[in-house]
Design a protein around this motif. Structure first.
Motif, PDB file in Angstrom:
ATOM      1  N   GLY A  66       0.816  -1.210   0.000  1.00 21.10           N
ATOM      2  CA  GLY A  66       0.000   0.000   0.000  1.00 21.10           C
ATOM      3  C   GLY A  66       0.848   1.258   0.000  1.00 21.10           C
ATOM      4  N   MET A  70       0.723   3.018  -3.829  1.00 25.70           N
ATOM      5  CA  MET A  70      -0.092   4.223  -3.863  1.00 25.70           C
ATOM      6  C   MET A  70       0.754   5.492  -3.910  1.00 25.70           C
ATOM      7  N   MET A 203      -5.018  -0.130   2.031  1.00 24.71           N
ATOM      8  CA  MET A 203      -5.339   1.290   2.114  1.00 24.71           C
ATOM      9  C   MET A 203      -4.780   1.934   3.381  1.00 24.71           C
ATOM     10  N   GLN A 207      -2.564   5.267   3.072  1.00 23.19           N
ATOM     11  CA  GLN A 207      -2.853   6.512   3.780  1.00 23.19           C
ATOM     12  C   GLN A 207      -1.746   6.879   4.767  1.00 23.19           C
ATOM     13  N   LEU A 285      -9.906   4.905   0.166  1.00 23.04           N
ATOM     14  CA  LEU A 285      -9.486   5.057  -1.227  1.00 23.04           C
ATOM     15  C   LEU A 285      -9.884   6.422  -1.770  1.00 23.04           C
ATOM     16  N   THR A 288      -7.742   9.149  -0.170  1.00 22.90           N
ATOM     17  CA  THR A 288      -6.357   9.103  -0.630  1.00 22.90           C
ATOM     18  C   THR A 288      -6.223   9.693  -2.021  1.00 22.90           C
TER      19      THR A 288
END
Length: 350
Positions: A66, A70, A203, A207, A285, A288
């Protein structure tokens, strides 16, 4: 600004303030993986879809992915954290103040986790940075109110959206499965909840990992004599390093927090656990992608409350909810005061 790994190592050996900042940041990332990861897998464990150790390993791997994936796709959360406060034009004082902010986060987070209470590192981070910025300026001039208010709106919105999505998803699942055989649906939701917990873990990394990447990146800028990181791209090696530390922290686990979040608040069945995981992962999600830092603890617990409210409001243990809300409320003044005091002390000492 040189962001290569070799240059970073050179700065670490020649600049004690950067070395301390890096160690404190990595310590906060480790504590975050340790204390917040159980929130991601709590419902999956307490509904007996997975064993504790297996769930912790899964969460560790997906926290790592994650953070890494991301941040490569969308690093706007890290950008928001980096620009939320202004530590002034003196890079050395700014680095000292940043050390103080990180120290306050570690102290507060470890203390709360030892009591088995879910903590919000998002609140701690905002309070710590704000307290240090106030100390270095002697006023609130160092706080970028536009970014700070956006963060507060995000924290409030995550609570409301988490509750609402939890209620909607659980209600929809209840209606769809009303006429289906209970044993078959339980089998399906066992695997569905594992997938939901995996998404929540991913997630969480996306984050919270970005928040602290933003802080460490800011520390690198101060060590380079710069007052900010505008226009500079986060290097891959920094993403990997933070991802590994969070994954290791996650592997430590936290059974008391799993019990507090997954069992004491609401007694969940498998379909309810799936609804809570899916709704909180979707909420994270959205936030973010929009670049709004939010609390994963806020999001997950509010989603669980929403799921419990589908059945009846009395299904929620409001005593646990009250205790956690008081913890969140005390985080701002607690971390802020510690950070302010430590920043003033560090600036006198160094």
């Amino acid at each position: 600004m040189d962001v290569s790994f070799d240059y970073f190592l050179q700065q670490m050996t020649s600049n004690p303030a950067l070395a301390i900042t890096t160690l404190l940041t990595l310590g906060v990332i480790f504590v975050n993986g340790w204390t917040d990861a159980p929130n991601a897998i709590a419902t999956c464990v307490t509904t007996r879809c997975m064993r504790v150790r297996s769930a912790v390993i899964m969460a560790a791997v997906l926290n790592f992915l994650g953070v890494l994936v991301m941040t490569r796709i969308n690093a706007s959360v890290a950008s928001t954290i980096s620009t939320m406060v202004d530590f002034g034009g003196n890079a050395n004082e700014a680095l000292i103040a940043l050390c103080a902010a990180l120290f306050s986060i570690v102290v507060y987070s470890v203390g709360a986790s030892l009591l088995g209470i879910p903590t919000s590192e998002s609140h701690s981070l905002i309070a710590g940075l704000s307290g240090a910025a106030i100390a270095i300026h002697g006023s609130v001039e160092g706080i970028n109110m536009g970014e700070w208010v956006k963060v507060l709106y995000g924290l409030a919105a995550s609570l409301l959206i988490g509750f609402g999505m939890g209620w909607l998803v659980c209600k929809a699942v209840t209606l769809v499965c009303a006429r289906l055989d209970r044993r078959r649906t339980n089998g399906f939701f066992t695997y569905a909840q594992i997938a939901g917990a995996a998404a929540m873990s991913f997630m969480h990394g996306a984050q919270d990992g970005q928040k602290f990447i933003g802080v460490l990146f800011l520390g690198m800028a101060f060590a380079n004599g710069q007052s900010g990181v505008a226009g500079v791209v986060i290097p891959v090696w920094l993403m990997v390093m933070c991802s590994v530390i969070m994954g290791v922290g996650t592997s430590v686990g936290g059974e008391r927090i799993i019990k507090s979040v997954g069992m004491d608040m609401v007694r969940l069945e498998k379909y309810q656990g799936f609804s809570a995981d899916l709704s909180s992962a979707l909420c994270l999600l959205v936030m973010t992608v929009l670049g709004i830092p939010v609390s994963t603890t806020h999001t997950k617990t509010s989603a669980i409350m929403g799921v419990g409210a589908v059945r009846r409001l009395s299904a929620i243990n409001f005593g646990v909810v009250r205790d956690m809300m008081l913890t969140w409320v005390f985080t701002f003044p607690g971390c802020g005061i510690i950070s302010y005091a430590m920043a003033r002390l560090f600036m006198i000492m160094f």
